[in-house]
Design an enzyme around this catalytic site. Structure first.
Site, PDB file in Angstrom:
ATOM      1  N   CYS A  83       0.817  -1.225   0.000  1.00  0.00           N
ATOM      2  CA  CYS A  83       0.000   0.000   0.000  1.00  0.00           C
ATOM      3  C   CYS A  83       0.845   1.267   0.000  1.00  0.00           C
ATOM      4  CB  CYS A  83      -0.933   0.003   1.201  1.00  0.00           C
ATOM      5  SG  CYS A  83      -1.908  -1.490   1.319  1.00  0.00           S
TER       6      CYS A  83
ATOM      7  N   HIS B 296      -3.746   6.735   3.155  1.00  0.00           N
ATOM      8  CA  HIS B 296      -4.101   5.436   2.571  1.00  0.00           C
ATOM      9  C   HIS B 296      -5.525   5.082   2.981  1.00  0.00           C
ATOM     10  CE1 HIS B 296      -4.055   1.469   1.105  1.00  0.00           C
ATOM     11  NE2 HIS B 296      -3.954   0.883   2.286  1.00  0.00           N
TER      12      HIS B 296
ATOM     13  N   ASN C 232     -10.131  -0.826  -0.075  1.00  0.00           N
ATOM     14  CA  ASN C 232      -8.675  -0.704  -0.036  1.00  0.00           C
ATOM     15  C   ASN C 232      -8.107  -1.203  -1.362  1.00  0.00           C
ATOM     16  OD1 ASN C 232      -5.944  -0.947   0.441  1.00  0.00           O
ATOM     17  ND2 ASN C 232      -6.156  -1.987   2.413  1.00  0.00           N
TER      18      ASN C 232
HETATM   19  O1  UT7 Z   1      -3.816  -1.844   3.474  1.00  0.00           O
HETATM   20  C1  UT7 Z   1      -2.843  -2.391   4.310  1.00  0.00           C
HETATM   21  C2  UT7 Z   1      -3.111  -2.044   5.682  1.00  0.00           C
HETATM   22  N1  UT7 Z   1      -4.267  -2.765   6.167  1.00  0.00           N
HETATM   23  C3  UT7 Z   1      -4.937  -2.269   7.166  1.00  0.00           C
HETATM   24  O2  UT7 Z   1      -4.631  -1.166   7.579  1.00  0.00           O
HETATM   25  C4  UT7 Z   1      -6.024  -3.085   7.813  1.00  0.00           C
HETATM   26  C5  UT7 Z   1      -5.950  -2.887   9.303  1.00  0.00           C
HETATM   27  N2  UT7 Z   1      -6.943  -3.651  10.051  1.00  0.00           N
HETATM   28  C6  UT7 Z   1      -8.263  -3.356  10.016  1.00  0.00           C
HETATM   29  O3  UT7 Z   1      -8.686  -2.494   9.279  1.00  0.00           O
HETATM   30  C7  UT7 Z   1      -9.183  -4.101  10.950  1.00  0.00           C
HETATM   31  O4  UT7 Z   1      -8.420  -4.870  11.846  1.00  0.00           O
HETATM   32  C8  UT7 Z   1     -10.208  -5.031  10.209  1.00  0.00           C
HETATM   33  C9  UT7 Z   1     -11.251  -4.180   9.514  1.00  0.00           C
HETATM   34  C10 UT7 Z   1      -9.472  -5.900   9.209  1.00  0.00           C
HETATM   35  C11 UT7 Z   1     -10.928  -5.923  11.216  1.00  0.00           C
HETATM   36  O5  UT7 Z   1     -11.553  -5.125  12.213  1.00  0.00           O
HETATM   37  P1  UT7 Z   1     -11.388  -5.523  13.758  1.00  0.00           P
HETATM   38  O6  UT7 Z   1     -12.202  -4.578  14.521  1.00  0.00           O
HETATM   39  O7  UT7 Z   1      -9.917  -5.546  14.034  1.00  0.00           O
HETATM   40  O8  UT7 Z   1     -12.044  -6.953  13.811  1.00  0.00           O
HETATM   41  P2  UT7 Z   1     -11.392  -8.364  14.189  1.00  0.00           P
HETATM   42  O9  UT7 Z   1     -10.495  -8.826  13.109  1.00  0.00           O
HETATM   43  O10 UT7 Z   1     -10.824  -8.297  15.564  1.00  0.00           O
HETATM   44  O11 UT7 Z   1     -12.676  -9.280  14.215  1.00  0.00           O
HETATM   45  C12 UT7 Z   1     -13.734  -9.039  15.158  1.00  0.00           C
HETATM   46  C13 UT7 Z   1     -14.816 -10.066  14.929  1.00  0.00           C
HETATM   47  C14 UT7 Z   1     -14.299 -11.485  14.863  1.00  0.00           C
HETATM   48  O12 UT7 Z   1     -15.264 -12.309  15.482  1.00  0.00           O
HETATM   49  P3  UT7 Z   1     -15.028 -12.856  16.983  1.00  0.00           P
HETATM   50  O13 UT7 Z   1     -13.766 -13.658  16.912  1.00  0.00           O
HETATM   51  O14 UT7 Z   1     -14.925 -11.641  17.837  1.00  0.00           O
HETATM   52  O15 UT7 Z   1     -16.263 -13.668  17.227  1.00  0.00           O
HETATM   53  C15 UT7 Z   1     -14.259 -11.784  13.398  1.00  0.00           C
HETATM   54  O16 UT7 Z   1     -14.408 -13.161  13.132  1.00  0.00           O
HETATM   55  O17 UT7 Z   1     -15.445  -9.806  13.655  1.00  0.00           O
HETATM   56  C16 UT7 Z   1     -15.452 -11.019  12.890  1.00  0.00           C
HETATM   57  N3  UT7 Z   1     -15.349 -10.670  11.471  1.00  0.00           N
HETATM   58  C17 UT7 Z   1     -16.422 -10.408  10.709  1.00  0.00           C
HETATM   59  N4  UT7 Z   1     -17.747 -10.397  10.974  1.00  0.00           N
HETATM   60  C18 UT7 Z   1     -18.570 -10.080   9.981  1.00  0.00           C
HETATM   61  C19 UT7 Z   1     -14.231 -10.524  10.732  1.00  0.00           C
HETATM   62  N5  UT7 Z   1     -14.564 -10.188   9.486  1.00  0.00           N
HETATM   63  C20 UT7 Z   1     -15.914 -10.112   9.441  1.00  0.00           C
HETATM   64  C21 UT7 Z   1     -16.849  -9.790   8.425  1.00  0.00           C
HETATM   65  N6  UT7 Z   1     -18.155  -9.777   8.733  1.00  0.00           N
HETATM   66  N7  UT7 Z   1     -16.442  -9.467   7.177  1.00  0.00           N
END
Ligand code: UT7
Length: 337
Positions: A122, A264, A294
């Site tokens: 990115c 970004h 993204n």
């Molecule tokens: O471009 C390169 C740089 N990339 C980034 O900057 C990305 C940085 N990270 C993020 O933007 C965030 O971490 C995400 C958007 C990827 C994820 O958000 P989060 O608040 O960190 O969620 P998480 O990964 O901790 O997941 C929370 C919950 C999980 O369920 P449990 O384990 O709490 O029951 C996931 O399984 O949300 C669940 N989950 C979803 N639920 C519905 C993960 N993806 C999804 C989804 N729909 N698409």
């Protein structure tokens, strides 16, 4: 951590034109909810993304890149054969080799350019800007075309809700030339950083020489994006904030001098955290990720072109571009538009 700082001997380079291209097909959050266990509500609140563009089977990254490049050349009033250098920043090249930049060269008829790809995820477009700046500023070349282009839909596991909701396809481009007038309009400072200790938290683990795809491992989908989102998030905010501080310092600017920050486009919560720490109002932060998701190396390039063409940035503005991505890599640039 390794980093390349601004070289005060580098002269300013100007951005002579910008362009972007987004594929026609729109994939909404509701469309995704029919494919994986997700919802518009989850994607919107966690990321700010509402929809993304998906390239057709007939469109490779070089096709998106070429279309963005033609618009940038047209706006710059530069002919393809005037280009000395083409850099395509991408993590989704048409082929391992030759470079996607060579396909773009062929498409444009830019026979006088040297061409190579740059892999910094990115941060790629800003890395390309920094590299082109070295070439132009040292009189190694006069006119460079830098492009951020991605067809991430080709490397996403469409069964993995953790990642498939985040990414989209698109391309953005800029034509760079040596600044010719007084007043230092152009790129004032650039900054790049990397941390190879974090290669595992955002990676496509298979398909390269370390782990070729074989009939035995094909079902594991190792040639698709794997991300520890929380970890990436944690690093992103700090690294982008530090990168902004650095380019402002080198350009002798303060937060209050900034007319627009173009960050970004990965997550609205990350953008908001950086905005708060930079202490700039919301209207001074350019955000378009609701429409495109993204698009990795393309994201800042597309946003810069949109900001340019919609009048969100105007001549005389001081703007800051800042990126973060796999590697880990991060980068920023301060520009006097
Ligand atoms: O471009 C390169 C740089 N990339 C980034 O900057 C990305 C940085 N990270 C993020 O933007 C965030 O971490 C995400 C958007 C990827 C994820 O958000 P989060 O608040 O960190 O969620 P998480 O990964 O901790 O997941 C929370 C919950 C999980 O369920 P449990 O384990 O709490 O029951 C996931 O399984 O949300 C669940 N989950 C979803 N639920 C519905 C993960 N993806 C999804 C989804 N729909 N698409």
């Amino acid at each position: 951590m390794p980093k390349i700082t601004n070289n005060p001997n580098l002269k300013s380079i100007r951005i002579a034109g910008t362009g972007s291209y987004l594929p026609e097909k729109i994939l909404t959050n509701d469309d995704l909810a029919k494919i994986v266990d997700t919802s518009d509500e989850w994607i919107t609140t966690r990321t700010g993304i509402k929809e993304r563009r998906i390239a057709s089977d007939a469109e490779a990254t070089s096709h998106l890149a070429t279309k963005a490049a033609r618009k940038a050349l047209e706006q710059a009033g530069v002919e393809a054969d005037e280009l000395d250098l083409i850099i395509v920043a991408t993590i989704s090249p048409d082929t391992f080799f030759p470079a996607t930049a060579c396909y773009v060269q062929r498409n444009l008829g830019a026979q006088n350019a040297i061409c190579f790809d740059l892999s910094a995820a990115c941060s790629g477009f800003l890395y390309a800007m920094s590299v082109a700046r070295q070439f132009i500023s040292t009189h190694s070349c006069d006119t460079a075309l830098i492009i951020g282009a991605e067809k991430l839909s080709s490397m996403v596991n469409w069964e993995d809700r953790n990642t498939c909701v985040l990414f989209g396809d698109g391309a953005g481009a800029a034509v760079l030339q040596r600044a010719t007038e007084e007043g230092d309009h152009g790129v004032l400072s650039t900054y790049m950083g990397s941390d190879g200790n974090q290669t595992d938290i955002l990676v496509v683990p298979g398909g390269g020489s370390a782990c070729p795809i074989t009939p035995a491992n094909a079902e594991q989908r190792l040639n698709t994006v794997s991300m520890q989102g929380r970890e990436v998030y944690r690093y992103a905010v700090t690294a982008m904030r530090n990168a902004c501080d650095r380019v402002l310092l080198d350009a002798e600017l303060k937060s209050e001098d900034i007319s627009m920050v173009i960050p970004h486009q990965a997550n609205l919560r990350i953008i908001e955290a950086i905005r708060e720490r930079l202490n700039v109002p919301q209207e001074k932060v350019f955000v378009n990720l609701a429409k495109y998701g993204n698009t990795s190396a393309a994201a800042i390039a597309i946003a810069l072109d949109e900001a340019n063409r919609t009048g969100a940035i105007n001549r005389g503005d001081k703007i800051v571009l800042v990126a973060f991505g796999a590697g880990l890599t991060w980068a920023a640039a301060a520009i006097h538009w």
